[in-house]
Write an enzyme that holds these catalytic residues in place. Structure first.
Site, PDB file in Angstrom:
ATOM      1  NE  ARG A  45     -34.898  86.582  65.414  1.00  0.00           N
ATOM      2  CZ  ARG A  45     -33.900  85.657  65.243  1.00  0.00           C
ATOM      3  NH1 ARG A  45     -32.432  86.073  65.744  1.00  0.00           N
ATOM      4  NH2 ARG A  45     -33.978  84.336  65.352  1.00  0.00           N
ATOM      5  CB  VAL A  46     -33.760  88.538  71.248  1.00  0.00           C
ATOM      6  CG1 VAL A  46     -33.088  87.616  72.134  1.00  0.00           C
ATOM      7  CG2 VAL A  46     -33.764  90.127  71.586  1.00  0.00           C
TER       8      VAL A  46
ATOM      9  CB  THR B 226     -25.217  81.288  66.718  1.00  0.00           C
ATOM     10  OG1 THR B 226     -26.139  82.256  66.324  1.00  0.00           O
ATOM     11  CG2 THR B 226     -25.331  80.947  68.285  1.00  0.00           C
TER      12      THR B 226
END
Lengths: 132, 170
Positions: free
Chosen positions: A29-30, A1
């Site tokens: 999945r988030v 990220t």
């Protein structure tokens, strides 16, 4: 990220976050990164915030919005609000970090992991890069 | 008003001595390039939005960071990217999730914010929106790196392992 928070010469603020998510993620999945208010938030009345870490905890705590609310409503400094949010994250068993910039002063960060890739620059401060 | 910028490239269990010298240097070089890209916008009076997007796009192109090129793999061996951007002046926001063929997910998020009535688009529709609005497309292979493939193989070799704990490669 990865993420960035900025304040420009007009005093406007912005936050941006981008991620590939989790290795081996399943079922679509988030995490928190694309959820406005969880991993990314900006409000010129308060601060701009971008987060990284175990996204499910950031979602439940609404961390990016909560930091801005503390600044806007309780008069906290972004740095104090950021430390408080990472403290709450840790209390829940979550790990991660965040960067913030407020209505004045340099940007800052808070995290409870051994490392966080991070850097900051400002009109009146030398650039700073750190990992650990 | 003076400008300010902060960026991150992810947090995790990397401890001093945990990263190789080469990875440490590559991480710092990536951060330096992203910081300069954003600061250059602010120094010339550009907007916070443009600065934040410029910095993130540099990191999305850097294979050392888990975003865009160099993203981690899903269990199915694909790369799916998420991104968001928000303007503090009017609380405008854009976000995308599950992108597979858009080079800069943050640019797609900005297009959602500025050129659609929505805030959040996901999956194939989000990619289609990006391409319909001239946001640069990329083949899925563009995002893949051998190191992330190795990390996926490592995780799949431990199906009983909690997929987000010490094995997390965020």
């Amino acid at each position: 990220t990865v993420g960035a928070v900025a304040r420009d010469m007009a005093g406007r603020m912005a936050a941006a976050t981008s991620t590939g998510g989790l290795t081996g993620k399943k079922w679509g999945r988030v995490g928190d990164s694309p959820l406005i208010g969880a991993g990314t938030y900006a409000d010129d009345r308060a601060a701009a915030v971008s987060c990284t870490g175990a996204g499910e905890y950031f979602i439940r705590l609404g961390i990016a919005h909560e930091l801005c609310a503390r600044v806007r409503l309780a008069g906290d400094l972004p740095s104090a609000a950021g430390e408080a949010m990472i403290g709450e994250l840790g209390t829940m068993g979550g790990k991660g970090g965040l960067i913030h910039v407020g209505r004045d002063g340099p940007g800052g960060w808070a995290f409870n992991t051994p490392g966080m890739y991070r850097a900051r620059a400002a009109a009146d401060a030398a650039p700073e890069i750190a990992i650990y | 008003m003076s400008w300010a910028l902060a960026i991150h490239g992810g947090s995790g269990s990397m401890r001093r001595g945990h990263l190789s010298q080469a990875d440490d240097e590559a991480g710092r070089a990536g951060l330096a390039a992203a910081l300069e890209a954003g600061a250059a916008v602010l120094r010339r009076g550009g907007s916070a939005l443009d600065a934040a997007q410029a910095a993130v796009e540099v990191l999305e192109d850097d294979p050392h960071f888990n975003a865009g090129r160099g993203s981690v793999f899903t269990a199915e061996g694909r790369i799916e990217c998420d991104a968001a951007i928000m303007a503090g002046s009017d609380l405008a926001a854009g976000a995308v999730a599950g992108l597979r063929t858009t080079r800069h997910p943050v640019a797609a998020a900005r297009a959602v914010m500025e050129r659609s009535p929505h805030v959040f688009l996901a999956g194939a529709g989000a990619d289609a929106f990006a391409h319909a609005h001239d946001i640069e497309a990329a083949d899925p292979a563009w995002f893949e790196t051998a190191e992330r493939r190795r990390q996926l193989d490592e995780i799949l070799a431990r199906p009983d392992g909690r997929f987000d704990s010490d094995m997390k490669y965020g």
